[in-house]
Design a protein around this motif. Sequence first.
Motif, PDB file in Angstrom:
ATOM      1  N   ASP A   6      -0.271  12.568   5.745  1.00  0.00           N
ATOM      2  CA  ASP A   6       0.133  12.803   7.134  1.00  0.00           C
ATOM      3  C   ASP A   6       0.013  11.563   8.006  1.00  0.00           C
ATOM      4  O   ASP A   6       0.642  11.482   9.047  1.00  0.00           O
ATOM      5  CB  ASP A   6      -0.725  13.915   7.745  1.00  0.00           C
ATOM      6  CG  ASP A   6      -0.472  15.249   7.067  1.00  0.00           C
ATOM      7  OD1 ASP A   6       0.618  15.424   6.497  1.00  0.00           O
ATOM      8  OD2 ASP A   6      -1.372  16.117   7.105  1.00  0.00           O
ATOM      9  N   ASN A   7      -0.816  10.614   7.607  1.00  0.00           N
ATOM     10  CA  ASN A   7      -1.081   9.441   8.443  1.00  0.00           C
ATOM     11  C   ASN A   7      -0.142   8.273   8.166  1.00  0.00           C
ATOM     12  O   ASN A   7      -0.350   7.194   8.703  1.00  0.00           O
ATOM     13  CB  ASN A   7      -2.519   8.967   8.240  1.00  0.00           C
ATOM     14  CG  ASN A   7      -3.521   9.954   8.762  1.00  0.00           C
ATOM     15  OD1 ASN A   7      -3.247  10.683   9.698  1.00  0.00           O
ATOM     16  ND2 ASN A   7      -4.682   9.982   8.148  1.00  0.00           N
ATOM     17  N   LYS A   8       0.879   8.472   7.358  1.00  0.00           N
ATOM     18  CA  LYS A   8       1.689   7.321   6.966  1.00  0.00           C
ATOM     19  C   LYS A   8       2.414   6.682   8.150  1.00  0.00           C
ATOM     20  O   LYS A   8       2.504   5.471   8.217  1.00  0.00           O
ATOM     21  CB  LYS A   8       2.658   7.663   5.848  1.00  0.00           C
ATOM     22  CG  LYS A   8       3.827   8.506   6.229  1.00  0.00           C
ATOM     23  CD  LYS A   8       4.722   8.723   5.025  1.00  0.00           C
ATOM     24  CE  LYS A   8       5.894   9.576   5.386  1.00  0.00           C
ATOM     25  NZ  LYS A   8       6.769   9.799   4.244  1.00  0.00           N
ATOM     26  N   TRP A   9       2.916   7.465   9.094  1.00  0.00           N
ATOM     27  CA  TRP A   9       3.635   6.874  10.227  1.00  0.00           C
ATOM     28  C   TRP A   9       2.684   6.142  11.162  1.00  0.00           C
ATOM     29  O   TRP A   9       3.039   5.133  11.752  1.00  0.00           O
ATOM     30  CB  TRP A   9       4.442   7.920  10.971  1.00  0.00           C
ATOM     31  CG  TRP A   9       5.559   8.427  10.117  1.00  0.00           C
ATOM     32  CD1 TRP A   9       5.688   9.671   9.585  1.00  0.00           C
ATOM     33  CD2 TRP A   9       6.683   7.677   9.649  1.00  0.00           C
ATOM     34  NE1 TRP A   9       6.821   9.746   8.820  1.00  0.00           N
ATOM     35  CE2 TRP A   9       7.457   8.529   8.836  1.00  0.00           C
ATOM     36  CE3 TRP A   9       7.114   6.369   9.833  1.00  0.00           C
ATOM     37  CZ2 TRP A   9       8.628   8.113   8.222  1.00  0.00           C
ATOM     38  CZ3 TRP A   9       8.285   5.956   9.213  1.00  0.00           C
ATOM     39  CH2 TRP A   9       9.025   6.819   8.427  1.00  0.00           C
ATOM     40  N   ALA A  29       0.831  -1.206   0.000  1.00  0.00           N
ATOM     41  CA  ALA A  29       0.000   0.000   0.000  1.00  0.00           C
ATOM     42  C   ALA A  29       0.865   1.254   0.000  1.00  0.00           C
ATOM     43  O   ALA A  29       0.531   2.243  -0.653  1.00  0.00           O
ATOM     44  CB  ALA A  29      -0.931   0.001   1.190  1.00  0.00           C
ATOM     45  N   SER A  30       1.982   1.212   0.721  1.00  0.00           N
ATOM     46  CA  SER A  30       2.848   2.385   0.767  1.00  0.00           C
ATOM     47  C   SER A  30       3.554   2.619  -0.569  1.00  0.00           C
ATOM     48  O   SER A  30       3.897   3.755  -0.889  1.00  0.00           O
ATOM     49  CB  SER A  30       3.871   2.253   1.884  1.00  0.00           C
ATOM     50  OG  SER A  30       4.807   1.238   1.581  1.00  0.00           O
ATOM     51  N   LEU A  31       3.748   1.567  -1.339  1.00  0.00           N
ATOM     52  CA  LEU A  31       4.390   1.730  -2.644  1.00  0.00           C
ATOM     53  C   LEU A  31       3.448   2.343  -3.678  1.00  0.00           C
ATOM     54  O   LEU A  31       3.870   3.090  -4.551  1.00  0.00           O
ATOM     55  CB  LEU A  31       4.887   0.374  -3.157  1.00  0.00           C
ATOM     56  CG  LEU A  31       6.042  -0.258  -2.399  1.00  0.00           C
ATOM     57  CD1 LEU A  31       6.332  -1.641  -2.965  1.00  0.00           C
ATOM     58  CD2 LEU A  31       7.279   0.608  -2.471  1.00  0.00           C
ATOM     59  N   GLY A  50       3.102   2.274  11.811  1.00  0.00           N
ATOM     60  CA  GLY A  50       3.221   1.829  13.201  1.00  0.00           C
ATOM     61  C   GLY A  50       2.170   0.794  13.568  1.00  0.00           C
ATOM     62  O   GLY A  50       2.484  -0.243  14.147  1.00  0.00           O
ATOM     63  N   LEU A  51       0.918   1.066  13.224  1.00  0.00           N
ATOM     64  CA  LEU A  51      -0.146   0.109  13.521  1.00  0.00           C
ATOM     65  C   LEU A  51       0.015  -1.183  12.722  1.00  0.00           C
ATOM     66  O   LEU A  51      -0.217  -2.272  13.241  1.00  0.00           O
ATOM     67  CB  LEU A  51      -1.513   0.735  13.234  1.00  0.00           C
ATOM     68  CG  LEU A  51      -1.969   1.818  14.198  1.00  0.00           C
ATOM     69  CD1 LEU A  51      -3.280   2.424  13.725  1.00  0.00           C
ATOM     70  CD2 LEU A  51      -2.107   1.273  15.595  1.00  0.00           C
ATOM     71  N   GLY A  52       0.421  -1.052  11.470  1.00  0.00           N
ATOM     72  CA  GLY A  52       0.611  -2.239  10.634  1.00  0.00           C
ATOM     73  C   GLY A  52       1.729  -3.133  11.151  1.00  0.00           C
ATOM     74  O   GLY A  52       1.555  -4.344  11.290  1.00  0.00           O
TER      75      GLY A  52
END
Length: 62
Positions: free
Chosen positions: A32-35, A24-26, A39-41
């Motif tokens: 703003d919510n990426k960290w 998903a990050s790729l 972190g949760l993932g």
Amino acid sequence: MWEEKLGNYLIDISKYIFTGVVIASLFKDMGDNKWLIYGLGFTSALLALILGLILTNKKKEQ
């Protein structure tokens, strides 16, 4: 027997969560919510992995 199967299931879930977060990050910019998502993932994947390993490594009583 069910503990081992549940452990294997949790290990698979851990792999799916980790893969989902990375892929998903790729493909999408999280903004703003990426960290928070990372972190949760990673925390969820690690927790599922640890629980899965604990359940699969229980020694059978003889």
